[in-house]
Design an enzyme around this catalytic site. Sequence first.
Site, PDB file in Angstrom:
ATOM      1  N   ARG A 230     -23.936   8.022   9.449  1.00  0.00           N
ATOM      2  CA  ARG A 230     -24.611   8.587  10.616  1.00  0.00           C
ATOM      3  C   ARG A 230     -24.376  10.086  10.630  1.00  0.00           C
ATOM      4  NH1 ARG A 230     -19.555   6.675  12.430  1.00  0.00           N
ATOM      5  NH2 ARG A 230     -18.299   8.357  13.290  1.00  0.00           N
TER       6      ARG A 230
ATOM      7  N   GLU B 101       0.860  -1.187   0.000  1.00  0.00           N
ATOM      8  CA  GLU B 101       0.000   0.000   0.000  1.00  0.00           C
ATOM      9  C   GLU B 101       0.888   1.225   0.000  1.00  0.00           C
ATOM     10  OE1 GLU B 101      -4.112  -0.282   2.354  1.00  0.00           O
ATOM     11  OE2 GLU B 101      -2.626   0.952   3.409  1.00  0.00           O
TER      12      GLU B 101
END
Lengths: 503, 153
Positions: free
Chosen positions: A297, A205
């Site tokens: 949320r 990565e």
Amino acid sequence: MSSVRPIRKVLVANRGEIAVRVIRACREAGIGSVAVYSDPDRDYPHVSLADEAYPLGGVSAAETYLNIEKLLAVARASGADAVHPGYGFLAENPRFVEACDAAGLIFIGPPAEAMRRVGSKTAARQTARAVDVPVVPGTTEPLEDASQAARVAAEFGYPVALKAVAGGGGKGMRVVTSAEEMEAAFRLAASEAQAAFGDGSLYIEKLIVRPRHVEIQFLVDQQGNAIHLGERECSVQRRHQKLIEESPSPVVDAELRSRMGEVAVRLARAVGYVNAGTAEFLVDQDRNFYFLEVNARLQVEHPVTEAVTGLDLVRWQLRIASGEPLTIRQEDVSWRGHAIECRVYAEDPDNQFFPSTGRILGLREPSGPGVRVDSGIRAGLEVSLHYDPMLAKLIVWGEDRAAALDRLRRALDEYLLLGVKTDLPLYRYLLRNQRFVQGQLDTGLLEREWRPGAWLDEELAQRAAIVAALAVDEAARRPRVEAHQTVDGRSSWRALARPRWGW
Amino acid sequence: MREEDGRTVVVVDGVTISAELSAPDAAGLRRLTLGQHSRDVLALPGIDHCLVGLEGIALDVRVEDERAARLASFGGGAARGAGHQTIAAPMPGLVVRVNAEPGQAVQEGQSLVVLQAMKMENELGSPRAATVKAVHVAPGQAVEQGQVLVELE
């Protein structure tokens, strides 16, 4: 096509400052509000602020705010027709959404399916890739050998991280800063991974050096209209817990905001999202952004966006959940000034940020122009270990970042809280930190710049000592009950006062 | 900190200024006035300490009553022989002035040593009428907490 189902009464399935926030929005919208409380929370402000309050019976979160059966029972008993989950607790629990659906209650948030699609980090990344949303560059297949690793690394550019496919926690991970290091690093990481997980497979990565955490707020209605409300920079954090958030981000200009916003909206549509949500990104030193995850949320730091856009996010959540369309188009959204939020946690920044418990013995929250305190506490309340220790949020707005910092300084000066330790001294200290003041933020800033006790200087200690000496002296002069004590008419009192922190 | 003409004063960096702390108001706030400057603070005094909230921070400050300190040191000195007593530094600091010399007779409360610590000058006075037996420090000397400064008999 959706029908408008006006909400009449909301069960606020949460506690503390967010419950207060939601209840206030309900009151402003002329909607009924129902609070719930655990045994220790009986005297908390959200309980008395709501129209009705129901005890959940119990102490732990599992027995109370996480108990779906109890919450639904309260909804039935109170006649609530909608549920707002706040953040934390059940806010991102698809089973709770489905339980509300089954009970005929409107869940004020995204549908369960959308929640599931973004709930899994890997699933979210896959969706992101599928709609051309940039993610942290990395391989998904295990690497064959060090030379393949070197080839891939050359494509991404160094530095890179070699990571174990089979597990995390830093085991089997190596940071590689140049091609010369790759061979040895690969060997070491692979053997470590093998020992830790029984599988030496590695993937690679790109390592984002000194990343900034920048997130985009979006709103989607049931009709499919979607807008973004700009960014929040949340880089001042500790162990992935945010402490300070601000908007706009010091490194995001209108063009970058537009690009990131467009990406966030694209992602929201792709997962079928409805209502308020946030897409989190890492931004590197070259201002490239990479998708991390979606938070399905309303977030803690939503007031920062409210301050710079002038929009009421919770009110919009209620409208969207009622089936009303967004009446704001993307071109109607504008940003003005600068907002900064500091989270006030009951924790001790001088002692490894351990949670602090106790009774709030004294409280004076700041106020005045451009100062907003979303508080879930009042003086006299007991703060325990049972729940998230966030007590309140201090949000300031100023015409620009410098003005916001001035205002934050002033507001912190007015903020008095005795009885539990909080992060307030840390924020006071950061306002004197050059990097913070100049907006040179990254997710490693706090760990680098903070040391326990850094906030205490001699002048401050001296003034505290004077207050202490005067207060103890005054208390000592008061007539005592014990007969054998006599108080001199003329006191030869001299106080030696020295500060000590930790109680 | 001491009383002067019925007012309380503190000495800060050699400058004497008046200091006043009001009783708590209905909200628990007190007003601290130092010289001409005033500010709102919270203060919850205990027996030998005080929780102080001011300027966005909170501290637990230990406060020593000089009377209690005298009594404590008097009790400690008794073991060394009647009348012998040591005056020790109650905190780490810098000796600013030494007002005693061996053989000098001092009265109760008479200043023996002035210690500077946390930018406050702390006057250490004699707990009783006595004669100075020995002086162990000089101006400009840094001392540790508990270090013996003066011996009395």
